[in-house]
Design an enzyme around this catalytic site. Sequence first.
Site, PDB file in Angstrom:
ATOM      1  N   THR A 187      58.613  43.757  27.060  1.00  9.61           N
ATOM      2  CA  THR A 187      59.091  44.580  25.947  1.00  9.61           C
ATOM      3  C   THR A 187      58.816  46.067  26.202  1.00  9.61           C
ATOM      4  OG1 THR A 187      58.690  42.760  24.448  1.00  9.61           O
ATOM      5  CG2 THR A 187      58.840  44.936  23.450  1.00  9.61           C
ATOM      6  N   GLU A 231      62.811  36.407  20.272  1.00  8.99           N
ATOM      7  CA  GLU A 231      61.493  37.004  20.503  1.00  8.99           C
ATOM      8  C   GLU A 231      60.487  36.463  19.482  1.00  8.99           C
ATOM      9  OE1 GLU A 231      60.960  41.187  19.782  1.00  8.99           O
ATOM     10  OE2 GLU A 231      59.691  41.373  21.547  1.00  8.99           O
ATOM     11  N   CYS A 257      55.705  42.706  12.018  1.00  5.98           N
ATOM     12  CA  CYS A 257      56.871  43.573  12.242  1.00  5.98           C
ATOM     13  C   CYS A 257      58.137  42.881  11.740  1.00  5.98           C
ATOM     14  CB  CYS A 257      57.018  43.910  13.722  1.00  5.98           C
ATOM     15  SG  CYS A 257      57.412  42.473  14.756  1.00  5.98           S
ATOM     16  N   CYS A 300      53.735  47.679  20.210  1.00  2.00           N
ATOM     17  CA  CYS A 300      52.523  46.966  19.780  1.00  2.00           C
ATOM     18  C   CYS A 300      51.799  46.297  20.942  1.00  2.00           C
ATOM     19  CB  CYS A 300      52.879  45.922  18.738  1.00  2.00           C
ATOM     20  SG  CYS A 300      54.145  46.475  17.599  1.00  2.00           S
ATOM     21  N   GLU A 359      63.967  44.485  26.735  1.00  2.00           N
ATOM     22  CA  GLU A 359      63.160  43.622  27.600  1.00  2.00           C
ATOM     23  C   GLU A 359      63.709  43.726  29.015  1.00  2.00           C
ATOM     24  OE1 GLU A 359      64.093  42.144  24.575  1.00  2.00           O
ATOM     25  OE2 GLU A 359      62.086  42.463  23.763  1.00  2.00           O
ATOM     26  N   HIS A 398      48.166  40.104  18.937  1.00  2.00           N
ATOM     27  CA  HIS A 398      49.621  40.247  18.968  1.00  2.00           C
ATOM     28  C   HIS A 398      50.308  39.289  17.984  1.00  2.00           C
ATOM     29  CE1 HIS A 398      52.887  42.356  20.595  1.00  2.00           C
ATOM     30  NE2 HIS A 398      53.446  41.353  21.236  1.00  2.00           N
ATOM     31  N   TYR A 409      53.070  40.403  14.627  1.00  2.00           N
ATOM     32  CA  TYR A 409      54.437  39.960  14.307  1.00  2.00           C
ATOM     33  C   TYR A 409      54.801  40.110  12.837  1.00  2.00           C
ATOM     34  CZ  TYR A 409      56.281  38.839  18.807  1.00  2.00           C
ATOM     35  OH  TYR A 409      56.804  38.973  20.064  1.00  2.00           O
ATOM     36  N   CYS A 448      62.915  45.553  17.204  1.00  2.00           N
ATOM     37  CA  CYS A 448      61.598  45.661  17.847  1.00  2.00           C
ATOM     38  C   CYS A 448      61.410  47.094  18.344  1.00  2.00           C
ATOM     39  CB  CYS A 448      61.525  44.676  19.019  1.00  2.00           C
ATOM     40  SG  CYS A 448      60.143  44.955  20.130  1.00  2.00           S
TER      41      CYS A 448
HETATM   42 FE1  SF4 Z   1      58.239  44.336  18.992  1.00  2.00          FE
HETATM   43 FE2  SF4 Z   1      57.134  43.184  16.887  1.00  2.00          FE
HETATM   44 FE3  SF4 Z   1      56.168  42.743  19.363  1.00  2.00          FE
HETATM   45 FE4  SF4 Z   1      55.844  45.095  18.081  1.00  2.00          FE
HETATM   46  S1  SF4 Z   1      54.967  43.079  17.505  1.00  2.00           S
HETATM   47  S2  SF4 Z   1      56.403  44.816  20.209  1.00  2.00           S
HETATM   48  S3  SF4 Z   1      57.816  45.300  17.040  1.00  2.00           S
HETATM   49  S4  SF4 Z   1      58.173  42.149  18.538  1.00  2.00           S
HETATM   50 FE    FE Z   2      56.844  40.893  21.719  1.00  2.00          FE
END
Ligand code: SF4
Ligand code: FE
Length: 504
Positions: free
Chosen positions: A190, A445, A297, A103, A256, A291, A295, A99
């Site tokens: 985060t 997460e 990500c 974001c 975190e 958000h 994800y 992570c």
């Molecule tokens: Fe982390 Fe993914 Fe959340 Fe971005 S979207 S803060 S990379 S978990």
């Molecule tokens: Fe997150």
Amino acid sequence: MKKIVTGEDYVNSLRNRKLNIYLLGEKVDNYVDHPTIRPSINALAKTYDLAVENPDLASVISPLTGQRISRFLHVSESAEDLVMQNKMQRKLGQLTGTCFQRCVGMDAFNALHSTTFEIDDKYGTNYHQKLISFLTEMHKYNYVVGGAMTDVKGDRGLPPHAQEDQDMYVRVSKRSDKGVYITGAKAHQTGCINSHWMIVMPTIRLQEEDKEFAIIGAVPVDADGITYIYGRQSCDRRSMEGGDIDVGNAQYGGQEAMVIFEDVFISNDHIFMDGEYDFASLLVERFTNYHRRSYVCKSGVGDVLIGAAGAIADMNGVPKASHIKDKLVEMTHLNETIYATGIAASYQGYEMKSGCYMCDPMLANVCKHHVTKLPYDISRLAQDLGGGLVATMPSEKDLNHPEIGKLVKKYLKGKADVSTEDRMRILRLIENMTLGRNAVGYLTESMHGAGSPQAQRIQISRMAQMEYKKRLAKILAGIRIKENKENIVEEMGGYFARVFKVIK
Ligand code: SF4
Ligand code: FE
């Protein structure tokens, strides 16, 4: 303070700040060089370096300052902007395997852009302009802005005002003519310590009695009255052992922390909601929409894990075994399912009253719901291909030991042309991502970030348009229904109306 451009500028910008941080029961003064914390800083630094290496992907020209800034600070002005955010997120997942923490602030700005505009529209306040001024300031320095939403919640069956301890949800504890003071705590935030500013927002629907909890504002991360208690992560002590094999991913990690506010001051110009409790649920819903498709990500992180599983199959000498090839295909299919739903949510973005673009809420929720499951399936397959050594392997110290090192090298050997050390490195990476430090980001997460699975199921059920679907079925089945208009989408509104572009 100069504008931050490179990863190195960013790391230096964090130095010499006085933050009240606790980790493993100890106060940490130099957190930037702390071996447990530094990998999380490196992951965030990568967002700056990527913007330098690939400016089209990870940066934009600010519409507010005319300067090049991180894409993470840019409010989406088109569906294409939303799509580019997802592409950048996948790339950063690939580069860091974890992570990269940036974001939340991006999604908070997006959600606040439309919400503040609509609050002003209803109440004649001036939150939107204050938000734009704050955003302009952030663009000027290219800062990292974190978003703090999840309250600790106390008794989950009670609203904020009915809690025995009023600090279970962040609230206004004092007021002055210059601003407000807040008290309370936000859990598992985060990248909070790695940010320059933090936007504090409510976490649930609020009622009139909860007015003092309806506060949104920006505070500098090093403001007086904030305490950070760093969340420990699985296998985090390994980063204190020296060496770089057993940590699995020595360079990058997530972050975190619990953030505790004790009468922390927010100046009037940094307040973006104060008492408009009727907009709290709207803000939460919009933030989570953005958000939940962020994800994707995890599809970038999944690429790394699939690569590790493929590499260990090669190192074990079995890349052609049909069941192994099939498992790698299955992992890829699962991973692309995450990406597909997230990026589709962005492609189906639509314009809000304030001019910013919202991603498709249904597909965003479907994306995040996949994320609560599929990384677990992908991890299971990675552990299957990795074998028991993922969890039972001797340590780096054994490998380098003057007496037993040669035994470790001999008996942990795979294919002749692969060194035992390289094989151990890949196995440790699989461990790191599925059991260790980065499993925090890839698994837990994925389960709870941006809302636990039930939160998405509630949203999906709200948007499912079941009556519309029943009607479709009844028409084709020849069942007589009251009205049998050809275009029933138009009158139904909602998700399908947007999909078919009947309404915006
Ligand atoms: Fe982390 Fe993914 Fe959340 Fe971005 S979207 S803060 S990379 S978990
Ligand atoms: Fe997150």
